[in-house]
Scaffold this active site. Structure first.
Site, PDB file in Angstrom:
ATOM      1  N   ASP A  11       0.868  -1.161   0.000  1.00  0.00           N
ATOM      2  CA  ASP A  11       0.000   0.000   0.000  1.00  0.00           C
ATOM      3  C   ASP A  11       0.919   1.230   0.000  1.00  0.00           C
ATOM      4  OD1 ASP A  11      -2.405   1.604   0.477  1.00  0.00           O
ATOM      5  OD2 ASP A  11      -1.589   1.845   2.491  1.00  0.00           O
ATOM      6  N   ASP A  13      -0.131   5.126   0.920  1.00  0.00           N
ATOM      7  CA  ASP A  13      -0.378   6.094   1.993  1.00  0.00           C
ATOM      8  C   ASP A  13      -0.482   5.411   3.344  1.00  0.00           C
ATOM      9  OD1 ASP A  13      -0.791   8.567   0.288  1.00  0.00           O
ATOM     10  OD2 ASP A  13      -2.253   7.197  -0.593  1.00  0.00           O
TER      11      ASP A  13
END
Length: 216
Positions: A11, A13
Site C-alpha cells: 500500500d 499512503d
C-alpha cells in the site's frame, strides 16, 4: 519470525509515505464545500478506501463525479505544499528489493498516486491504482490484479498495509500480511506480523524469492 514470498505488494499512503495530514486537510475542505456536518463526515471510514466509494457514502449519486474530481484536485495540489513525506525505513527497504519483485497497490487515483510517489522519489515498475479496478479495498481485486501483473501466485505474495480495509483485502486474496502501526493502533490490525514501520524489517533476496524478518 520470517515470511517468505516471491512478490511484495505495498500500500502507499500510511505504508510507504505519510499523507495523513494532507488527507485530513483536503477532505475537511471538501466536506465544508459540500455542506457536510462533522457528524456526517465522521461516520465514514476514510483510510484505505477509494475516494469514489467514500463520497458515495456521503453524497447523492448525482454529486459523486464532481466531488471525486474535486478531491483529486485538492489532494494533488496539496502534494506541492509538502503534503507527503517518506515514512521511516521506506527508502532502505525498497532499495534492497529487485525492481521486478514488488508493486505499489493504492486506493488513490493514478494521478494522485504518481504525484505522491514522484514527490518522494519512488518510481515502482508496477503500480495498481483505483483507476485499474472496479472494486477497491477491502475487496481483494487490487491485490489479485497486482499478483497477475507480476506473474506470481497470490499465495506467494506478502502485502504491507497500515489500514484494516487493506489488510482485509489481502487476506481475502489469500496473501500473507504485514501490518504497519503508522495510522492505526497495533491492536486494531489483524495480520501475520505487526511492526511499527518498515524500519523494523529487513529483506534478504534469495534464488527462491525474498525473506522478510524483524530486525534484531
Amino acid at each position: 519470525m520470517t515470511i517468505r514470498a516471491q512478490a511484495l505488494l505495498f500500500d502507499n499512503d500510511g505504508t510507504l509515505v505519510s499523507s495523513l495530514e494532507s488527507v485530513r486537510r483536503c477532505w475537511t475542505r471538501l466536506a465544508q464545500e459540500y455542506g457536510l456536518t462533522e457528524a456526517e463526515f465522521g461516520r465514514v471510514e476514510l483510510h484505505g478506501r477509494t475516494a469514489a466509494e467514500i463520497i458515495a457514502d456521503l453524497l447523492p449519486a448525482e454529486a459523486v463525479p464532481g466531488a471525486v474530481a474535486r478531491i483529486e484536485r485538492l489532494e494533488v495540489e496539496d502534494v506541492a505544499q509538502g503534503g507527503v513525506r517518506l515514512l521511516p525505513g521506506t527508502r532502505d527497504f525498497l532499495d534492497s528489493l529487485p525492481a521486478d519483485r514488488w508493486a505499489v497497490v493504492t486506493s488513490a487515483t493514478r494521478r494522485l498516486a504518481e504525484a505522491r510517489l514522484d514527490a518522494v522519489g519512488i518510481r515502482p515498475k508496477a503500480l495498481i491504482t483505483a483507476d485499474d479496478v472496479t472494486r477497491g479495498k477491502p475487496d481483494p481485486e487490487p491485490y489479485l490484479l497486482a499478483a497477475r501483473h507480476l506473474g506470481v501466485d497470490p499465495a506467494r505474495c506478502v502485502v504491507f498495509e497500515d489500514a484494516p480495509a487493506g489488510l482485509r483485502a489481502a487476506r481475502a486474496a489469500g496473501m500473507a500480511t504485514v501490518a504497519l502501526a503508522t495510522t492505526h493502533p497495533a491492536h486494531e490490525l489483524v495480520a501475520d506480523l505487526v511492526v511499527k514501520d518498515l524500519s523494523a524489517l529487513s529483506a534478504l533476496v534469495t534464488d527462491g524469492g525474498v525473506e522478510i524478518s524483524v530486525r534484531g
